[in-house]
Design a protein around this motif. Structure first.
Motif, PDB file in Angstrom:
ATOM      1  N   ALA A  39       0.874  -1.063   0.152  1.00 47.26           N
ATOM      2  CA  ALA A  39      -0.133  -0.057   0.250  1.00 47.26           C
ATOM      3  C   ALA A  39       0.829   1.158  -0.261  1.00 47.26           C
ATOM      4  O   ALA A  39       1.971   1.156   0.255  1.00 47.26           O
ATOM      5  CB  ALA A  39      -1.073  -0.015   1.198  1.00 47.26           C
ATOM      6  N   PRO A  40       0.353   2.384  -0.267  1.00 48.88           N
ATOM      7  CA  PRO A  40       1.159   3.594  -0.310  1.00 48.88           C
ATOM      8  C   PRO A  40       1.585   4.026   0.981  1.00 48.88           C
ATOM      9  O   PRO A  40       0.920   3.817   2.000  1.00 48.88           O
ATOM     10  CB  PRO A  40       0.121   4.677  -1.092  1.00 48.88           C
ATOM     11  CG  PRO A  40      -0.619   3.943  -1.528  1.00 48.88           C
ATOM     12  CD  PRO A  40      -0.979   2.634  -1.090  1.00 48.88           C
ATOM     13  N   PHE A  41       2.827   4.711   0.852  1.00 46.55           N
ATOM     14  CA  PHE A  41       3.122   5.025   2.414  1.00 46.55           C
ATOM     15  C   PHE A  41       2.360   6.280   2.759  1.00 46.55           C
ATOM     16  O   PHE A  41       2.189   7.122   2.109  1.00 46.55           O
ATOM     17  CB  PHE A  41       4.722   5.602   2.091  1.00 46.55           C
ATOM     18  CG  PHE A  41       5.260   6.075   3.662  1.00 46.55           C
ATOM     19  CD1 PHE A  41       5.650   5.160   4.628  1.00 46.55           C
ATOM     20  CD2 PHE A  41       5.405   7.667   3.633  1.00 46.55           C
ATOM     21  CE1 PHE A  41       6.173   5.976   5.740  1.00 46.55           C
ATOM     22  CE2 PHE A  41       5.721   8.074   4.707  1.00 46.55           C
ATOM     23  CZ  PHE A  41       6.115   7.396   5.960  1.00 46.55           C
ATOM     24  N   THR A  42       2.114   6.378   4.093  1.00 46.89           N
ATOM     25  CA  THR A  42       1.079   7.238   4.430  1.00 46.89           C
ATOM     26  C   THR A  42       1.444   7.495   6.128  1.00 46.89           C
ATOM     27  O   THR A  42       1.742   6.326   6.620  1.00 46.89           O
ATOM     28  CB  THR A  42      -0.335   7.360   4.105  1.00 46.89           C
ATOM     29  OG1 THR A  42      -1.187   8.092   4.855  1.00 46.89           O
ATOM     30  CG2 THR A  42      -0.818   5.563   4.713  1.00 46.89           C
ATOM     31  N   GLU A  43       1.182   8.523   6.698  1.00 54.65           N
ATOM     32  CA  GLU A  43       1.165   8.601   7.988  1.00 54.65           C
ATOM     33  C   GLU A  43      -0.298   8.201   8.758  1.00 54.65           C
ATOM     34  O   GLU A  43      -0.174   7.914   9.999  1.00 54.65           O
ATOM     35  CB  GLU A  43       1.525  10.110   8.346  1.00 54.65           C
ATOM     36  CG  GLU A  43       2.936  10.589   8.141  1.00 54.65           C
ATOM     37  CD  GLU A  43       4.138   9.867   8.823  1.00 54.65           C
ATOM     38  OE1 GLU A  43       3.734   9.449  10.057  1.00 54.65           O
ATOM     39  OE2 GLU A  43       5.330  10.073   8.337  1.00 54.65           O
ATOM     40  N   ASP A  44      -1.049   8.399   7.858  1.00 50.35           N
ATOM     41  CA  ASP A  44      -2.622   7.949   8.367  1.00 50.35           C
ATOM     42  C   ASP A  44      -2.902   6.613   7.687  1.00 50.35           C
ATOM     43  O   ASP A  44      -3.225   6.265   6.630  1.00 50.35           O
ATOM     44  CB  ASP A  44      -3.380   9.015   7.988  1.00 50.35           C
ATOM     45  CG  ASP A  44      -4.654   8.912   8.460  1.00 50.35           C
ATOM     46  OD1 ASP A  44      -5.020   7.714   9.281  1.00 50.35           O
ATOM     47  OD2 ASP A  44      -5.689   9.431   7.940  1.00 50.35           O
ATOM     48  N   ALA A  45      -2.845   5.457   8.687  1.00 51.41           N
ATOM     49  CA  ALA A  45      -3.218   4.215   8.223  1.00 51.41           C
ATOM     50  C   ALA A  45      -4.605   4.068   7.423  1.00 51.41           C
ATOM     51  O   ALA A  45      -4.936   3.271   6.533  1.00 51.41           O
ATOM     52  CB  ALA A  45      -2.991   3.094   9.233  1.00 51.41           C
ATOM     53  N   GLU A  46      -5.384   5.068   7.956  1.00 53.08           N
ATOM     54  CA  GLU A  46      -6.889   4.706   7.533  1.00 53.08           C
ATOM     55  C   GLU A  46      -6.950   5.265   6.099  1.00 53.08           C
ATOM     56  O   GLU A  46      -7.958   4.645   5.344  1.00 53.08           O
ATOM     57  CB  GLU A  46      -7.739   5.703   8.540  1.00 53.08           C
ATOM     58  CG  GLU A  46      -8.303   5.200   9.760  1.00 53.08           C
ATOM     59  CD  GLU A  46      -9.296   4.213   9.354  1.00 53.08           C
ATOM     60  OE1 GLU A  46      -9.872   4.026   8.430  1.00 53.08           O
ATOM     61  OE2 GLU A  46      -8.941   3.113  10.447  1.00 53.08           O
ATOM     62  N   LYS A  47      -5.990   5.883   5.681  1.00 53.98           N
ATOM     63  CA  LYS A  47      -5.924   6.254   4.009  1.00 53.98           C
ATOM     64  C   LYS A  47      -5.669   4.997   3.316  1.00 53.98           C
ATOM     65  O   LYS A  47      -6.166   4.872   1.882  1.00 53.98           O
ATOM     66  CB  LYS A  47      -5.118   7.199   3.816  1.00 53.98           C
ATOM     67  CG  LYS A  47      -5.431   8.672   4.304  1.00 53.98           C
ATOM     68  CD  LYS A  47      -4.280   9.675   4.009  1.00 53.98           C
ATOM     69  CE  LYS A  47      -4.594  10.974   4.474  1.00 53.98           C
ATOM     70  NZ  LYS A  47      -3.532  12.198   4.119  1.00 53.98           N
ATOM     71  N   ASN A  48      -5.184   3.896   3.840  1.00 57.80           N
ATOM     72  CA  ASN A  48      -4.970   2.774   3.213  1.00 57.80           C
ATOM     73  C   ASN A  48      -6.230   1.558   3.061  1.00 57.80           C
ATOM     74  O   ASN A  48      -6.085   0.668   2.614  1.00 57.80           O
ATOM     75  CB  ASN A  48      -3.643   2.042   3.351  1.00 57.80           C
ATOM     76  CG  ASN A  48      -2.396   2.655   2.805  1.00 57.80           C
ATOM     77  OD1 ASN A  48      -2.685   3.348   1.731  1.00 57.80           O
ATOM     78  ND2 ASN A  48      -1.087   2.624   3.569  1.00 57.80           N
ATOM     79  N   ARG A  49      -7.107   1.942   3.971  1.00 59.08           N
ATOM     80  CA  ARG A  49      -8.332   1.038   3.949  1.00 59.08           C
ATOM     81  C   ARG A  49      -9.047   0.704   2.860  1.00 59.08           C
ATOM     82  O   ARG A  49      -9.104  -0.507   2.389  1.00 59.08           O
ATOM     83  CB  ARG A  49      -9.296   1.534   5.061  1.00 59.08           C
ATOM     84  CG  ARG A  49     -10.279   0.504   5.564  1.00 59.08           C
ATOM     85  CD  ARG A  49     -11.491   1.128   6.364  1.00 59.08           C
ATOM     86  NE  ARG A  49     -10.622   1.293   7.615  1.00 59.08           N
ATOM     87  CZ  ARG A  49     -10.580   0.342   8.698  1.00 59.08           C
ATOM     88  NH1 ARG A  49     -11.125  -0.830   8.431  1.00 59.08           N
ATOM     89  NH2 ARG A  49     -10.106   0.672   9.960  1.00 59.08           N
ATOM     90  N   PRO A  50      -9.106   1.684   1.862  1.00 55.57           N
ATOM     91  CA  PRO A  50      -9.740   1.280   0.542  1.00 55.57           C
ATOM     92  C   PRO A  50      -8.891   0.320  -0.323  1.00 55.57           C
ATOM     93  O   PRO A  50      -9.483  -0.506  -1.165  1.00 55.57           O
ATOM     94  CB  PRO A  50      -9.912   2.894  -0.138  1.00 55.57           C
ATOM     95  CG  PRO A  50     -10.179   3.600   1.177  1.00 55.57           C
ATOM     96  CD  PRO A  50      -8.905   3.095   2.139  1.00 55.57           C
TER      97      PRO A  50
END
Length: 234
Positions: A167-178
């Motif tokens: 999944a894309p790197f992000t500080e907010d894990a919720e953004k990877n839920r989709p």
């Protein structure tokens, strides 16, 4: 390291509780790439028996040391190939890895078929899927999975066991839920269309987002830096 492993297992358990799942259905894969053999020994002593590596040479070296390690003689650990796999390195994997997570092309699949046929054994693989369509990452698109699995199902020495994504790197894990949800939905669709295949595995989620991945159905989470510390790249 013991504290970190226990914390990850507890977070997996809590994520499973939230999702109504059995924690035993989630494999904690220790991503040990670039780490010294002593780090694997320590992780093994705290219950990590599956290790993810992204270089074939590291798998070969660590595998041989583990075979001779008295600490592990009663329960040999399992290696997983999780990094980009070059076709000329496939010949070194039969017998040394339990699962190849990073199959990202049909030509690579055909090479795996050829090399595993020579050893008269079967490669268990996951198809790497670029769910977020990031240009910097390899992998199949969601749209082409059915066509790809149709072709791979014809190979007698390759067994498609599921899907993997980074999944894309992000500080907010919720953004990877989709992203995780899309991969799960893709696997469910494939299960209906290919009932003869053991399409059960979802390798998704890393140190920063594995809890969300578990809530969305991950069966394998790849946790490295949180357990082993930041990687050293040579």
């Amino acid at each position: 390291m013991q504290k970190e492993i226990e914390l990850v297992r507890e977070k997996i358990r809590l994520a499973c509780d939230r999702a109504g799942r059995d924690p035993e259905t989630v494999l904690l894969l220790g991503v040990s790439k670039t780490k010294p053999y002593s780090a694997l020994q320590e992780a093994y002593s705290y219950g990590i028996h599956d290790f993810g590596e992204n270089k074939v040479q590291e798998i070969r070296e660590k595998y041989e040391r583990m075979r001779e390690d008295s600490l592990m003689k009663d329960c040999l650990p399992h290696f997983h190939m999780i990094g980009t796999l070059q076709k000329n390195k496939v010949k070194y994997l039969p017998g040394k890895v339990v699962l190849i997570h990073s199959v990202d092309s049909l030509p690579l699949s055909l090479t795996i078929e050829k090399e595993y046929a020579k050893k008269e054994t079967t490669a268990k693989i996951l198809l790497e899927v670029n769910v977020a369509k990031e240009e910097s990452k390899s992998g199949f698109s969601l749209e082409e999975l059915e066509t790809v699995v149709t072709e791979l199902a014809k190979l007698p020495h390759v067994l498609v066991c599921g899907l993997m994504t980074v999944a894309p790197f992000t500080e907010d894990a919720e953004k990877n839920r989709p992203v995780f949800r899309s991969l799960r939905e893709a696997l469910l669709s494939l299960q209906k269309k290919f009932p003869a295949l053991p399409l059960t595995e979802l390798s998704m989620g890393m140190s920063g987002d594995y809890e969300v991945a578990v809530e969305e159905g991950a069966t394998i989470v790849r946790v490295g830096s949180f357990i082993f510390g930041e990687r050293v790249y040579l």
